[in-house]
Design an enzyme around this catalytic site. Structure first.
Site, PDB file in Angstrom:
ATOM      1  CG  ASP A  37      -2.069  -0.964   1.027  1.00 19.03           C
ATOM      2  OD1 ASP A  37      -2.339  -1.769   1.924  1.00 19.03           O
ATOM      3  OD2 ASP A  37      -2.691  -0.916  -0.043  1.00 19.03           O
ATOM      4  CG  ASP A 178      -6.982  -3.210  -0.431  1.00 18.98           C
ATOM      5  OD1 ASP A 178      -6.122  -2.595  -1.092  1.00 18.98           O
ATOM      6  OD2 ASP A 178      -6.934  -3.345   0.806  1.00 18.98           O
TER       7      ASP A 178
HETATM    8  C1  DX5 Z   1      -6.455   0.132   3.646  1.00 15.94           C
HETATM    9  C2  DX5 Z   1      -5.429  -0.840   3.174  1.00 15.94           C
HETATM   10  C3  DX5 Z   1      -5.637  -2.327   3.315  1.00 15.94           C
HETATM   11  C4  DX5 Z   1      -6.396  -2.905   4.395  1.00 15.94           C
HETATM   12  C5  DX5 Z   1      -5.621  -3.525   5.518  1.00 15.94           C
HETATM   13  O1  DX5 Z   1      -6.200   1.389   3.071  1.00 15.94           O
HETATM   14  O2  DX5 Z   1      -5.349  -0.660   1.780  1.00 15.94           O
HETATM   15  O3  DX5 Z   1      -4.386  -2.922   3.204  1.00 15.94           O
HETATM   16  O4  DX5 Z   1      -7.317  -2.077   4.957  1.00 15.94           O
HETATM   17  O5  DX5 Z   1      -6.387  -4.603   6.004  1.00 15.94           O
HETATM   18  P1  DX5 Z   1      -7.433  -4.466   7.192  1.00 15.94           P
HETATM   19  O6  DX5 Z   1      -8.520  -3.592   6.697  1.00 15.94           O
HETATM   20  O7  DX5 Z   1      -7.878  -5.893   7.460  1.00 15.94           O
HETATM   21  O8  DX5 Z   1      -6.691  -3.889   8.367  1.00 15.94           O
HETATM   22 ZN    ZN Z   2      -4.330  -1.803  -0.750  1.00 13.20          ZN
END
Ligand code: DX5
Ligand code: ZN
Length: 223
Positions: A37, A178
């Site tokens: 990310d 995602d």
């Molecule tokens: C949110 C991120 C994701 C994700 C992470 O911007 O892109 O990688 O939310 O996972 P969770 O939601 O399970 O913490």
């Molecule tokens: Zn992501």
């Protein structure tokens, strides 16, 4: 035959102090890609991961990167990440002045392009370029932070996108889910039509259990 569901752990949630152990477990359990990310604080209200992290990760593992560009004006910045054949690069429809041109720029690197949509962005934003991408990343939460809850109509959006891809005869079209993909909802997300799961604090990187147990629990939760 059971469809292979790709698993792409969200590396923003990883314990940096245990990165080598984490990657060894991912290799042991056949994790498909590593979700990176990238956030610039402009397109999304957070700063997260960058070019150097991608380069260092490539030196630590052969698991391909799945680079999610949550950055403004991505096209001239794609090359900064030095995308490799076998890797994925997602471009947000909300971020590119010319989305189709940015998708072609990803293809020109040898990497595989995905278009990405925030929760409120309609599927019509990508419906005329579906033949030029490997799939679409659907944000199930508003991008920027881990640990958020799924937005209400997320499952219907996955179903609608799968129906749209099927109507176009795009049988291998990838739908990446995602955000807030967890042990309790992974099966319904897959049944709705997603075939790649971004796994963060709601599953693989859940604080409630050791990593290997969380990986196995995630796999066990799939239909
Ligand atoms: C949110 C991120 C994701 C994700 C992470 O911007 O892109 O990688 O939310 O996972 P969770 O939601 O399970 O913490
Ligand atoms: Zn992501």
């Amino acid at each position: 035959m059971k469809k292979h569901i790709k698993l792409s752990p969200s590396m923003m949630c990883a314990d940096i102090g245990a990165l080598k152990e984490t990657l060894a477990l991912f290799e042991k359990h056949g994790i498909d890609t590593l979700h990176i990310d990238v956030m610039d604080g402009v397109l999304v209200p957070n700063l997260m991961l960058g070019t150097d992290f991608c380069k260092r990760l490539r030196n630590l593992t052969d698991i391909p990167l799945d680079i999610h560009l949550m950055i403004a004006d991505p096209e001239p910045k794609i090359a900064w990440f030095d995308p490799q054949p076998g890797e994925y690069v997602s471009i947000h429809a909300e971020s590119a002045k010319h989305l189709h041109r940015a998708i072609l720029a990803v293809k020109a690197t040898g990497a595989t392009p995905l278009a990405a949509l925030n929760p409120a962005t309609p599927l019509s934003s990508v419906s005329y370029i579906m033949e030029d991408v490997a799939g679409v990343l659907l944000m199930l939460v508003n991008p920027g932070y881990a640990g958020q809850a799924l937005v209400p109509d997320a499952l219907r959006k996955i179903k609608d996108l799968r129906a749209l891809a099927d109507s176009k005869g795009l049988s291998g079209f990838e739908i990446q889910a995602d955000g807030n993909v967890g042990f309790a909802n992974a099966a319904e997300i897959v049944k709705a039509g997603a075939d790649c799961l971004v796994l963060g604090s709601s599953s693989v990187f859940s604080k409630e259990r050791p990593l290997e147990e969380a990986i196995l629990k995630t796999k066990a939760a799939l239909p």
